[in-house]
Write a protein that holds these residues in place. Structure first.
Motif, PDB file in Angstrom:
ATOM      1  N   UNK D 106      56.376  -9.450  69.000  1.00 27.42           N
ATOM      2  CA  UNK D 106      55.133  -8.852  68.520  1.00 27.42           C
ATOM      3  C   UNK D 106      54.729  -7.625  69.328  1.00 27.42           C
ATOM      4  N   UNK D 108      55.710  -4.458  69.327  1.00 23.94           N
ATOM      5  CA  UNK D 108      55.454  -3.246  68.561  1.00 23.94           C
ATOM      6  C   UNK D 108      54.234  -3.401  67.659  1.00 23.94           C
ATOM      7  N   UNK D 109      54.136  -4.529  66.983  1.00 20.28           N
ATOM      8  CA  UNK D 109      53.032  -4.675  66.028  1.00 20.28           C
ATOM      9  C   UNK D 109      51.678  -4.782  66.734  1.00 20.28           C
ATOM     10  N   UNK D 110      51.626  -5.451  67.881  1.00 18.60           N
ATOM     11  CA  UNK D 110      50.366  -5.476  68.642  1.00 18.60           C
ATOM     12  C   UNK D 110      50.021  -4.064  69.131  1.00 18.60           C
ATOM     13  N   UNK D 111      51.050  -3.339  69.546  1.00 22.40           N
ATOM     14  CA  UNK D 111      50.831  -1.957  69.964  1.00 22.40           C
ATOM     15  C   UNK D 111      50.270  -1.145  68.789  1.00 22.40           C
ATOM     16  N   UNK D 112      50.856  -1.343  67.604  1.00 19.50           N
ATOM     17  CA  UNK D 112      50.418  -0.572  66.431  1.00 19.50           C
ATOM     18  C   UNK D 112      48.987  -0.917  66.047  1.00 19.50           C
ATOM     19  N   UNK D 113      48.636  -2.192  66.160  1.00 23.41           N
ATOM     20  CA  UNK D 113      47.299  -2.607  65.729  1.00 23.41           C
ATOM     21  C   UNK D 113      46.226  -2.313  66.766  1.00 23.41           C
ATOM     22  N   UNK D 114      46.506  -2.683  68.026  1.00 25.24           N
ATOM     23  CA  UNK D 114      45.452  -2.666  69.031  1.00 25.24           C
ATOM     24  C   UNK D 114      45.562  -1.518  70.038  1.00 25.24           C
ATOM     25  N   UNK D 115      46.698  -0.840  70.073  1.00 23.36           N
ATOM     26  CA  UNK D 115      46.836   0.250  71.029  1.00 23.36           C
ATOM     27  C   UNK D 115      47.039  -0.284  72.441  1.00 23.36           C
ATOM     28  N   UNK D 116      46.013  -0.940  72.934  1.00 25.91           N
ATOM     29  CA  UNK D 116      46.071  -1.501  74.289  1.00 25.91           C
ATOM     30  C   UNK D 116      46.455  -2.982  74.178  1.00 25.91           C
ATOM     31  N   UNK D 117      47.569  -3.389  74.862  1.00 25.81           N
ATOM     32  CA  UNK D 117      47.997  -4.785  74.719  1.00 25.81           C
ATOM     33  C   UNK D 117      48.381  -5.383  76.070  1.00 25.81           C
ATOM     34  N   UNK D 118      48.309  -6.688  76.151  1.00 27.22           N
ATOM     35  CA  UNK D 118      48.696  -7.408  77.362  1.00 27.22           C
ATOM     36  C   UNK D 118      50.198  -7.649  77.291  1.00 27.22           C
ATOM     37  N   UNK D 119      50.954  -6.777  77.960  1.00 27.25           N
ATOM     38  CA  UNK D 119      52.403  -6.813  77.767  1.00 27.25           C
ATOM     39  C   UNK D 119      53.084  -7.922  78.547  1.00 27.25           C
TER      40      UNK D 119
END
Lengths: 368, 368, 368, 368
Positions: D106, D108-119
């Protein structure tokens, strides 16, 4: 179900006065908002007990912890869980009221509804359960300020028959806030504050308590927030305010005074000012047809006197016996000063949700 | 989202003042309830225009049709769709206000929010949109009466400075209702009614309008309804009432008067009566901690004077120009008499939903 | 509660197979969308009975009426109520099954849940109750197409053991749709369609019925739609599809075949194409972690054979007696061709809601 | 919004894989249920990492704390907040994938949706976020068992091409459970379990991963649970299952096999057994028309192979560059064994909510 507020910015609160922790979970806070405990703690401090000589002497630091939903001090779109752990729970204070229904408290009604209830300090019905509201409200305020230029200010306008009748200059929010926060009553008049402090202290001494009125305004709300028919902005504000313990009424704008006016007297005449639609008067309290009109959103909330008084009272217990009640423990003789940040938080929660909902109101504004 | 009320008994209303039809869809009405249009029409008749000489002369029969959800005159658990088709829509009455924002109306705010709006007769912001509420409320009342012994009664208690100050005997609901419905104002005092009728007629003559207060009570509500914290019974009632067009405030029980009392004066002392927990006074308005306590649920709702007046007023239009407005058309100089069934319906919707929710509140009562 | 889908674009359907009308109410459709019945009717026509020689001969025009929510052919932000009035309800067809539970139908379970049920033609459990879904879906499709460039296409890929195993070119949606709609089965292969038609006709002749599979794809969905964890895009699609009568399963992307692959075989390798993140394969079906990744969203839905067959069957009745059932009446020997527009509509409803929700996902994109 | 499941028994989960804590808040759990951590911990232990030689070696105790909602070990009707604090978060394991999108994850998709993500470790998309689901599910199971006699049992039925094809005796749940839990794969066949263990170990050795199928059944579900149309029981189960990370499909009862059968073959013939309506076969999987029919509720869930593999893979990073990825860290080569309690928990959440909703389905059963 009853512990969730909001359609998009949804806040679920949890916690009892003497449980392990109290707090909230916030869903759908947009991702990318800078957020740390420092954004939340100041309003919790304005709400916490022991903050001044006229509140309960129970001294709880009420420090918030953010358990989830942020990463490197920014929100990530995930639920934000906030917890305040209870530290100063003196259990012995309450054992004598374990089976007695305190007058005008929620003891009897919680007993009637749930059978099994947390009798220590009010449990879920305690005003302590507003911690989650104030925490979430602090985040809502930040969003409103940064993204919509909305500022919220609340203050005490009445305690018993002592009424603030001066003028409020909503164009100078910062100065207004300083005046309000400069006295422990949170009334925008230091001389009146002194009188109120004395009244509160005398009333406490007499084993009695006091009610009053909190007024609140939101400045900068753009025209177009609110979701008729059931989620009219005024309807949502009314729900939010009457969800605060000890409230008995709310007036938007002119309120009950409107009942005595005629349409010619009450109608807010539109006029253009600097290319913007405004109204000469604001009897509408900034809301028309359930939607904000760009003028300040203004309302008043009535609080009853604190139900907990140290004076002896007759009552009944769980077994249906007549008893005499004499409550010990630590409580506020007047909740109004600590209610101000709660009223503000509730308003912020309503407004931020409408702000988010407004993003999808018009077809022309949608984009991928 | 804004057009749905309730968690289980969920009512979604639809319809504009001059659209094809108005009505509602009710979800989760329990199956097996006897239901025909005859259960709904009487309250619609109490709400409809043209019912008396002091309401708008616009004469609309407002006949309801049940489109779904019943079979052989009993509910089947499926959504109940109700429609009232518009018949008497005189379009020409409104063409002159197409682009003008009427003062204290929703014209400007709907324009600000939605851009494109139904300008004829208020569209969705019209009080006509309460048809679906009244229809659904009639079903809610029936359930409350049959299954919980709850009776709801509303009445006008004030129009301008004419105030009803007599006593209300809630133990004689039927007689009380007859007194109220015997005059066109719906005030429980025929002599006062005459004065109010004259005031209303004189005010209409003068091109002006009047506000007032509706009081309402629910008798027989058992202890234990309400869903703290956000869905406290008083909070839900407040939302429902301020979702009625033209409302400006609500007081539960003692309301704003509570602000001037002390705890010793305001606390409702518990006492046993016939083996039942009751309170000596009812400042709580039947609700403590957001949950009903078995006493009558009582509240007051403030209505502003009708915004539509025939007297000339300055205003602005969609292009930001200063204009003068003179509204023709047919409107109520005072909405109070027709607001009574709406207030009752809203209360019924809140209560029936809490009744259904209460079925699952206690573990010991669950069964397959 | 069970008849509402969606968080923002909320659709509530109503209506029974032989009631007065069926339809839906749509909340929060953005204001300013051009909308007339012509936007809705084509998909209703693709769903309606009597459209071809392999569907039920029951001929119902299923004409939609928009009762509210538009003004001068544009949406106004108010609830959109849509109704299709029943015209061709032959009551006598069903009287013989009034008390008998038809095998694999909802007769028994509706009886068990609701007690009182509309036994004519399935009542609320009838596939006719999907009319409101298809109507709302048509509006959702229009929004998706105009605002997000999303196109949805569904087709029959299997009836009994006749399987479509050709290639689908999703880059040529228009041509693909023409091929699919050119035959009454809605399979993208005219030769296979002929075989299927013969199989359906033979099966009907034998008093039996057939199941199959519908495949569906959405092209143009941008990366970033979906709302983990419970409202993952795949989870919402799964709910929507299994809410269609007669469905028994759903696979997203690789589906059950994924169970037999290893990670190295199954992982969709990312690569840049024209500056855009894409994947070499699409086992993910366009969804990763519950959020769309920009590749086509693809899935398959299994339909059981129509439960209503004219062949004699043993069964039981409401009184618990063993009986023999021989159903008359008009029904589809295979629901697949008419299911295609329903599958598409359901997908459109899920996607449009996620599109609207996505407007508030990022803090940086919010504006007043 | 996406983190809440249920209409009455509403569960909101929170927490990221490497945040401070994970857990849930449960609203509307009926008051009076005996509840301690001991009711929750066993299922968390079945889910936790490090429980056997075929799961990730990451060893986390995952101890639950109940922060609110109980008093003296019984529920009080207030929200139940549960927290599991993270202890074993090795941050360095993830720093090398900070900017790389792992294939079929997830990221890429979290990046696409939220921009800022807990990697770190997947953040909110991690299967670790199911902790709150399993905790809430344990409470749901207890209610179902005590109040409705419902027992839920899940097991692994396939890993790659190794398929369990024996018979399951749902009349002996306890024995069945013992067989399943006696091996680390949770397959109801110890010989097959040994083969699967070897396959899993070999696959891990090869830097690869495996998918499979979990089957699940609920026995004792009475006829009458489910809320058509959108909240059909099968639809809600489908949503819940596809909300579990790594799932790709679900089949209810006969599932995709139904597509190849005719109505005469597939219809479940009703017959009376001991005065109770039953069906000879159970192709319906215990659900007809979206409502339970009293037969066991049965379904199968497909899981893809774990996306995280240690074998090198090409991919892209946040800057759109082609990169080569070699993931270190600790992960399950096959999530199936640990997925079993998650599948069970999800089913329990769906069923308990329908159980509560069913309390209000019939008018005749309502009472104060």
């Amino acid at each position: 179900m009853g512990s969730t507020l909001g359609r998009i910015f949804r806040v679920t609160t949890y916690g009892e006065s003497h449980g392990e922790a109290l707090g909230c979970v916030i869903e759908n806070c947009p991702a990318g908002l800078a957020l740390t405990v420092d954004d939340i703690q100041p309003d919790l401090d304005r709400r916490r007990p022991g903050q001044s000589r006229i509140t309960t002497p129970r001294d709880e630091p009420d420090r918030a912890r953010i358990l989830s939903g942020t990463f490197e001090d920014k929100t990530i779109g995930a639920p934000i869980a906030i917890a305040v752990f209870n530290e100063n729970a003196r259990e012995k204070d309450y054992s004598d009221i374990k089976e007695i229904f305190r007058p005008s408290h929620a003891d009897y009604t919680y007993h009637a509804r749930y059978g099994h209830r947390a009798w220590r300090g009010g449990g879920r019905s305690s005003a302590r359960a507003t911690i989650g509201i104030v925490a979430a409200g602090a985040i809502a305020k930040k969003i409103l300020r940064e993204k919509a230029g909305v500022e919220i200010v609340g203050y005490v306008s009445q305690i018993k028959n002592l009424k603030f009748e001066g003028d409020i200059d909503l164009s100078q929010i910062r100065a207004l806030r300083e005046t309000i926060e400069a006295n422990p009553v949170r009334v925008p008049d230091s001389a009146l504050a002194d009188k109120m402090v004395r009244l509160i202290q005398d009333t406490r001494q007499a084993g009695d308590s006091l009610g009053g009125v909190v007024e609140c305004a939101a400045v900068g709300v753009p025209a177009g927030w609110g979701d008729p028919v059931f989620d009219r902005l005024d309807a949502l504000i009314a729900q939010a305010m009457l969800a605060i313990p000890a409230t008995k009424g709310i007036e938007i704008g002119s309120g009950f005074a409107a009942a005595e006016l005629t349409g010619r007297e009450h109608n807010d005449i539109f006029e253009m000012q600097n290319g913007k639609v405004t109204t000469r008067t604001n009897h509408s309290g900034g809301i028309q047809g359930g939607i904000s009109n760009g003028m300040p959103v203004t309302f008043r909330v009535a609080f009853k006197p604190t139900a907990t008084i140290s004076h002896e009272q007759p009552s009944v217990n769980e077994r249906g016996e007549n008893v005499t009640l004499k409550v010990k423990g630590r409580h506020d003789p007047c909740v109004l000063p600590r209610a101000v940040p709660i009223v503000e938080a509730m308003l912020a929660l309503v407004l931020v949700d409408q702000f988010l909902l407004s993003q999808t109101a018009r077809y022309e504004n949608l984009s991928i």
